[in-house]
Motif scaffolding. Structure first.
Motif, PDB file in Angstrom:
ATOM      1  N   ALA A 115     -27.767 -14.745  47.595  1.00 64.02           N
ATOM      2  CA  ALA A 115     -27.406 -15.199  48.859  1.00 64.02           C
ATOM      3  C   ALA A 115     -28.715 -15.738  49.357  1.00 64.02           C
ATOM      4  CB  ALA A 115     -27.323 -14.031  49.926  1.00 64.02           C
ATOM      5  N   ARG A 116     -29.859 -15.915  48.886  1.00 66.60           N
ATOM      6  CA  ARG A 116     -31.259 -16.262  49.377  1.00 66.60           C
ATOM      7  C   ARG A 116     -31.658 -17.478  48.319  1.00 66.60           C
ATOM      8  NH1 ARG A 116     -29.201 -15.073  53.174  1.00 66.60           N
ATOM      9  NH2 ARG A 116     -30.369 -13.474  54.840  1.00 66.60           N
ATOM     10  N   HIS A 117     -30.726 -17.846  47.189  1.00 66.22           N
ATOM     11  CA  HIS A 117     -31.066 -18.786  46.162  1.00 66.22           C
ATOM     12  C   HIS A 117     -30.612 -19.949  46.292  1.00 66.22           C
ATOM     13  CE1 HIS A 117     -32.160 -20.196  42.338  1.00 66.22           C
ATOM     14  NE2 HIS A 117     -31.415 -19.680  41.614  1.00 66.22           N
ATOM     15  N   ASP A 118     -31.051 -20.967  46.118  1.00 66.26           N
ATOM     16  CA  ASP A 118     -30.412 -22.463  46.221  1.00 66.26           C
ATOM     17  C   ASP A 118     -29.890 -22.628  45.083  1.00 66.26           C
ATOM     18  OD1 ASP A 118     -31.230 -22.873  48.763  1.00 66.26           O
ATOM     19  OD2 ASP A 118     -33.177 -23.764  48.210  1.00 66.26           O
ATOM     20  N   GLY A 119     -28.367 -22.654  44.878  1.00 67.59           N
ATOM     21  CA  GLY A 119     -27.750 -22.899  43.862  1.00 67.59           C
ATOM     22  C   GLY A 119     -27.198 -21.866  43.142  1.00 67.59           C
ATOM     23  N   PRO A 120     -26.416 -21.893  42.072  1.00 65.98           N
ATOM     24  CA  PRO A 120     -25.847 -20.977  41.219  1.00 65.98           C
ATOM     25  C   PRO A 120     -27.109 -20.134  40.313  1.00 65.98           C
ATOM     26  CG  PRO A 120     -24.421 -22.905  40.954  1.00 65.98           C
ATOM     27  CD  PRO A 120     -25.806 -23.299  41.754  1.00 65.98           C
ATOM     28  N   MET A 121     -26.630 -19.058  39.990  1.00 72.63           N
ATOM     29  CA  MET A 121     -27.824 -18.253  39.296  1.00 72.63           C
ATOM     30  C   MET A 121     -26.880 -17.948  38.021  1.00 72.63           C
ATOM     31  SD  MET A 121     -29.521 -15.416  41.807  1.00 72.63           S
ATOM     32  CE  MET A 121     -30.674 -15.025  40.468  1.00 72.63           C
ATOM     33  N   THR A 122     -27.576 -18.155  36.695  1.00 74.23           N
ATOM     34  CA  THR A 122     -26.964 -18.153  35.400  1.00 74.23           C
ATOM     35  C   THR A 122     -27.016 -16.445  35.150  1.00 74.23           C
ATOM     36  OG1 THR A 122     -28.983 -18.354  34.306  1.00 74.23           O
ATOM     37  CG2 THR A 122     -27.661 -20.295  34.669  1.00 74.23           C
ATOM     38  N   SER A 123     -26.022 -16.081  34.346  1.00 71.66           N
ATOM     39  CA  SER A 123     -26.059 -15.057  33.658  1.00 71.66           C
ATOM     40  C   SER A 123     -27.219 -14.500  33.088  1.00 71.66           C
ATOM     41  CB  SER A 123     -24.888 -14.549  32.673  1.00 71.66           C
ATOM     42  OG  SER A 123     -23.462 -14.822  33.392  1.00 71.66           O
TER      43      SER A 123
END
Length: 143
Positions: free
Chosen positions: A18-26
């Protein structure tokens, strides 16, 4: 990921997302949790199926929040990740032949049902948005 830690670990991940810009990888999530990316994908699939996250393929892809945090409770996340019973303690012999064990089982089961009802109510009353606000307040205290 052990069943007893799945809820807290996924809440941790969701707040980071929620606080990260953009998707997060597995892979990034797995490093954060100290686990395998396959385990992350398997667990995140439950959140995706519930509509809380989405997966984006390709370069720059990964997992992203797909819903308003205010609409998702801690109980919703617990259920989406296939959380086990909230209390893993219980009767060793539910159909005991001993009268003493039957009395003890009844007392323990009643207490566990009451405790689980309280915990379910509390988890259902707390949204991801509330956790995010608490996180923000802790990381950005007022001047």
């Amino acid at each position: 990921m052990r069943n007893d830690s799945r809820l807290s670990r996924m809440l941790h991940v969701l707040l980071h997302m929620a606080r990260h810009d953009g998707p997060m990888t597995s892979d990034a999530i797995a490093r954060m949790l100290g686990t395998n990316p396959v385990v992350v994908r398997r667990t995140m699939a439950g959140l995706r199926d519930a509509g809380y996250v989405r997966s984006e393929k390709g370069h720059g892809g990964g997992w992203a929040i797909a819903t308003d945090l205010a609409s998702v409770s801690l109980l919703d996340v617990h259920r989406a990740v296939g959380g086990p019973r909230l209390f893993a303690i219980g009767n060793e012999h539910p159909n005991a032949d001993c009268a003493v064990e039957k009395v003890v089982n009844a007392a323990v089961e009643g207490a566990l049902r009451e405790a689980e009802a309280l915990l379910v109510a509390r988890l259902g009353a707390v949204s991801l948005a509330e956790l995010a606000r608490s996180f923000d307040a802790r990381c950005n205290p007022p001047d």
